[in-house]
Design an enzyme around this catalytic site. Structure first.
Site, PDB file in Angstrom:
ATOM      1  N   GLU A 160     -13.170   4.013  16.506  1.00  0.00           N
ATOM      2  CA  GLU A 160     -14.046   3.693  15.383  1.00  0.00           C
ATOM      3  C   GLU A 160     -14.901   2.441  15.560  1.00  0.00           C
ATOM      4  O   GLU A 160     -15.915   2.291  14.872  1.00  0.00           O
ATOM      5  CB  GLU A 160     -13.213   3.524  14.104  1.00  0.00           C
ATOM      6  CG  GLU A 160     -12.339   2.287  14.093  1.00  0.00           C
ATOM      7  CD  GLU A 160     -11.571   2.140  12.777  1.00  0.00           C
ATOM      8  OE1 GLU A 160     -11.884   2.861  11.819  1.00  0.00           O
ATOM      9  OE2 GLU A 160     -10.676   1.299  12.729  1.00  0.00           O
TER      10      GLU A 160
ATOM     11  N   THR B 181      -4.747   5.883   6.863  1.00  0.00           N
ATOM     12  CA  THR B 181      -5.658   4.862   6.330  1.00  0.00           C
ATOM     13  C   THR B 181      -5.215   3.475   6.791  1.00  0.00           C
ATOM     14  O   THR B 181      -5.629   2.471   6.213  1.00  0.00           O
ATOM     15  CB  THR B 181      -5.700   4.892   4.788  1.00  0.00           C
ATOM     16  OG1 THR B 181      -4.361   4.731   4.289  1.00  0.00           O
ATOM     17  CG2 THR B 181      -6.285   6.188   4.260  1.00  0.00           C
ATOM     18  N   SER B 182      -4.378   3.425   7.817  1.00  0.00           N
ATOM     19  CA  SER B 182      -3.787   2.165   8.247  1.00  0.00           C
ATOM     20  C   SER B 182      -4.509   1.588   9.464  1.00  0.00           C
ATOM     21  O   SER B 182      -5.419   0.772   9.321  1.00  0.00           O
ATOM     22  CB  SER B 182      -2.299   2.356   8.543  1.00  0.00           C
ATOM     23  OG  SER B 182      -1.675   1.128   8.818  1.00  0.00           O
ATOM     24  N   ARG B 183      -4.122   1.988  10.667  1.00  0.00           N
ATOM     25  CA  ARG B 183      -4.745   1.525  11.899  1.00  0.00           C
ATOM     26  C   ARG B 183      -4.911   2.710  12.839  1.00  0.00           C
ATOM     27  O   ARG B 183      -3.980   3.503  13.025  1.00  0.00           O
ATOM     28  CB  ARG B 183      -3.901   0.430  12.568  1.00  0.00           C
ATOM     29  CG  ARG B 183      -3.923  -0.913  11.854  1.00  0.00           C
ATOM     30  CD  ARG B 183      -5.294  -1.582  11.998  1.00  0.00           C
ATOM     31  NE  ARG B 183      -5.349  -2.871  11.307  1.00  0.00           N
ATOM     32  CZ  ARG B 183      -5.769  -3.045  10.068  1.00  0.00           C
ATOM     33  NH1 ARG B 183      -6.151  -1.989   9.353  1.00  0.00           N
ATOM     34  NH2 ARG B 183      -5.810  -4.243   9.527  1.00  0.00           N
TER      35      ARG B 183
ATOM     36  N   HIS C 288     -13.587   3.833   7.501  1.00  0.00           N
ATOM     37  CA  HIS C 288     -12.854   2.609   7.157  1.00  0.00           C
ATOM     38  C   HIS C 288     -13.254   2.119   5.763  1.00  0.00           C
ATOM     39  O   HIS C 288     -13.539   0.938   5.553  1.00  0.00           O
ATOM     40  CB  HIS C 288     -13.127   1.527   8.204  1.00  0.00           C
ATOM     41  CG  HIS C 288     -11.962   0.625   8.448  1.00  0.00           C
ATOM     42  ND1 HIS C 288     -11.326   0.514   9.654  1.00  0.00           N
ATOM     43  CD2 HIS C 288     -11.293  -0.219   7.613  1.00  0.00           C
ATOM     44  CE1 HIS C 288     -10.337  -0.371   9.576  1.00  0.00           C
ATOM     45  NE2 HIS C 288     -10.303  -0.814   8.339  1.00  0.00           N
ATOM     46  N   GLN C 289     -13.267   3.042   4.798  1.00  0.00           N
ATOM     47  CA  GLN C 289     -13.731   2.692   3.460  1.00  0.00           C
ATOM     48  C   GLN C 289     -12.629   2.747   2.405  1.00  0.00           C
ATOM     49  O   GLN C 289     -12.910   2.641   1.205  1.00  0.00           O
ATOM     50  CB  GLN C 289     -14.886   3.614   3.047  1.00  0.00           C
ATOM     51  CG  GLN C 289     -14.476   5.041   2.716  1.00  0.00           C
ATOM     52  CD  GLN C 289     -15.620   5.873   2.192  1.00  0.00           C
ATOM     53  OE1 GLN C 289     -16.495   6.268   2.946  1.00  0.00           O
ATOM     54  NE2 GLN C 289     -15.623   6.158   0.895  1.00  0.00           N
ATOM     55  N   ALA C 290     -11.375   2.890   2.829  1.00  0.00           N
ATOM     56  CA  ALA C 290     -10.301   3.039   1.850  1.00  0.00           C
ATOM     57  C   ALA C 290     -10.215   1.844   0.899  1.00  0.00           C
ATOM     58  O   ALA C 290      -9.860   1.993  -0.265  1.00  0.00           O
ATOM     59  CB  ALA C 290      -8.963   3.236   2.561  1.00  0.00           C
ATOM     60  N   PHE C 291     -10.562   0.670   1.384  1.00  0.00           N
ATOM     61  CA  PHE C 291     -10.492  -0.545   0.564  1.00  0.00           C
ATOM     62  C   PHE C 291     -11.664  -0.678  -0.398  1.00  0.00           C
ATOM     63  O   PHE C 291     -11.635  -1.524  -1.304  1.00  0.00           O
ATOM     64  CB  PHE C 291     -10.517  -1.779   1.483  1.00  0.00           C
ATOM     65  CG  PHE C 291     -11.898  -2.099   2.001  1.00  0.00           C
ATOM     66  CD1 PHE C 291     -12.669  -3.080   1.397  1.00  0.00           C
ATOM     67  CD2 PHE C 291     -12.444  -1.403   3.065  1.00  0.00           C
ATOM     68  CE1 PHE C 291     -13.948  -3.365   1.851  1.00  0.00           C
ATOM     69  CE2 PHE C 291     -13.715  -1.674   3.531  1.00  0.00           C
ATOM     70  CZ  PHE C 291     -14.471  -2.663   2.927  1.00  0.00           C
TER      71      PHE C 291
ATOM     72  N   ILE D 239       0.838  -1.199   0.000  1.00  0.00           N
ATOM     73  CA  ILE D 239       0.000   0.000   0.000  1.00  0.00           C
ATOM     74  C   ILE D 239       0.875   1.252   0.000  1.00  0.00           C
ATOM     75  O   ILE D 239       0.656   2.183  -0.795  1.00  0.00           O
ATOM     76  CB  ILE D 239      -0.951   0.001   1.208  1.00  0.00           C
ATOM     77  CG1 ILE D 239      -1.889  -1.202   1.137  1.00  0.00           C
ATOM     78  CG2 ILE D 239      -1.750   1.291   1.257  1.00  0.00           C
ATOM     79  CD1 ILE D 239      -2.681  -1.439   2.411  1.00  0.00           C
TER      80      ILE D 239
ATOM     81  N   ASP E 102      -9.227   7.802   7.744  1.00  0.00           N
ATOM     82  CA  ASP E 102     -10.160   6.712   7.445  1.00  0.00           C
ATOM     83  C   ASP E 102     -10.270   5.762   8.621  1.00  0.00           C
ATOM     84  O   ASP E 102     -11.186   4.943   8.677  1.00  0.00           O
ATOM     85  CB  ASP E 102      -9.690   5.950   6.196  1.00  0.00           C
ATOM     86  CG  ASP E 102     -10.721   4.935   5.711  1.00  0.00           C
ATOM     87  OD1 ASP E 102     -11.892   5.329   5.525  1.00  0.00           O
ATOM     88  OD2 ASP E 102     -10.365   3.754   5.527  1.00  0.00           O
TER      89      ASP E 102
END
Length: 335
Positions: A267, A236-238, A299-302, A156, A262
């Site tokens: 969350e 956008t990781s953790r 949490h929608q980056a994927f 990534i 993200d």
């Protein structure tokens, strides 16, 4: 082999059903209910369960599942923070994940967050909808010619390096295991540096590191103090890579000029839930949303068609491999 997929949304079911035609030996059922110790008994009669990042696959959940005859936990995500892996191993349960699904999708979302927060696109969009065409307060920073700092240069992070280089940026990498090919062959990283140098030089910082004991709260008051004033910050990781209270202090002090998030520490109660009719109360989420220079997604980056298809295929490949006594998909087995 019977599999129960917990926490199913419409898009999960659609992506799995599209692929299932190629797996005639698998019987897959779906439930919208998330996997927790209280809901684990729903897996009675199934050999495998499938969960997502917001599942609670604790020791208690695993013990209940094992008592019901479940042998395999299929996590349809790259991370396995939600799983007590050591306990699963001790009771003879196998755990798999999807190690790399569309890294480009996540990298693209990271850059989208950076651009949106930096150029105040979210605010401009709302203004125009209200027939307000003024530009006051919307000035941003040109990324061309600036320096990007990418923490974690796996698949990534490497994808984001390529994007940043395409924007005409100088790209710094920081990683415990540097990928020299990104410098020598792809020419998308200009040099690897340590964290402190990256903090001090980067105009844009994006996190793509693994979460473990060493990286917990990697971004804190001390590291933020070393960053440039007005830095663009993206995660956008953790969520737990960042001390959220420190981040808020950095935003209020003007050290963080724009932030795109993200993921964030609080969350779990929010991810993939509609809470629009609820008052969040004392919540870091509410505080972060109150800042005009912060853009948050859930949490929608994927979340692309390609990634959903890859998640379904790898998950089903692993289930089929287990059923037939074959090897799991490369790098997907956790224990």
């Amino acid at each position: 082999m019977k599999i129960l997929v917990f926490g199913t949304k419409s898009y999960d079911k659609a992506s799995f059903e599209k692929e299932l035609k190629d797996y005639p030996d698998l019987q897959v059922d779906f439930t919208e209910i998330n996997l927790t110790p209280l809901t684990a008994p729903l897996a009675q009669g199934y050999k495998a369960v499938c969960g997502f990042v917001n599942a609670d696959v604790s020791a208690m959940t695993l013990e209940l599942l094992r008592g019901l005859g479940v042998e395999l936990v299929l996590m349809r995500c790259a991370g396995f923070d939600a799983v007590n892996v050591d306990f699963a191993k001790s009771i003879g349960m196998r755990v798999t994940r999807v190690p790399a699904y569309s890294p480009e999708a996540i990298a693209e979302h990271a850059m989208a967050l950076a651009l949106c927060a930096n150029r105040h696109i979210h605010k401009g969009y709302i203004r125009v909808r209200e027939n307000d065409f003024s530009l006051e307060g919307l000035v941003g920073t040109t990324l061309h010619g600036k320096t990007a700092g990418i923490i974690g240069t796996g698949r990534i992070g490497a994808a984001l390096c390529r994007i940043c280089k395409g924007f005409g940026m100088t790209v710094l990498g920081s990683d415990l295991y540097p990928n020299q090919k990104l410098i020598d062959e792809e020419h998308v990283i200009d040099e690897y540096v340590d964290y402190d140098e990256l903090y001090s030089r980067a105009d844009l910082i994006s996190l793509h590191a693994f979460l473990n004991e060493d990286s917990y709260h990697l971004i804190n008051d001390e590291s933020i103090a070393k960053m440039k004033d007005g830095v663009i910050f993206v995660n956008t990781s953790r969520g737990a890579l960042v001390d959220t209270e420190a981040l808020i202090r950095g935003i209020r002090a003007g050290k963080i000029g724009a932030a795109g998030l993200d993921v964030y520490e609080e969350e779990n109660a929010n991810v993939y839930q509609n809470r629009e009719d609820q008052i969040l109360g004392h919540s870091v989420t509410a505080r972060l949303c109150s800042f005009p220079n912060v853009v948050m997604t859930s949490h929608q980056a994927f979340f692309t068609h390609e990634a959903l298809g890859q998640i379904a295929r790898v998950t089903l490949d692993n289930a089929e491999a287990y059923a037939n006594g074959k090897d799991f998909v490369d790098r997907s087995v956790v224990c």
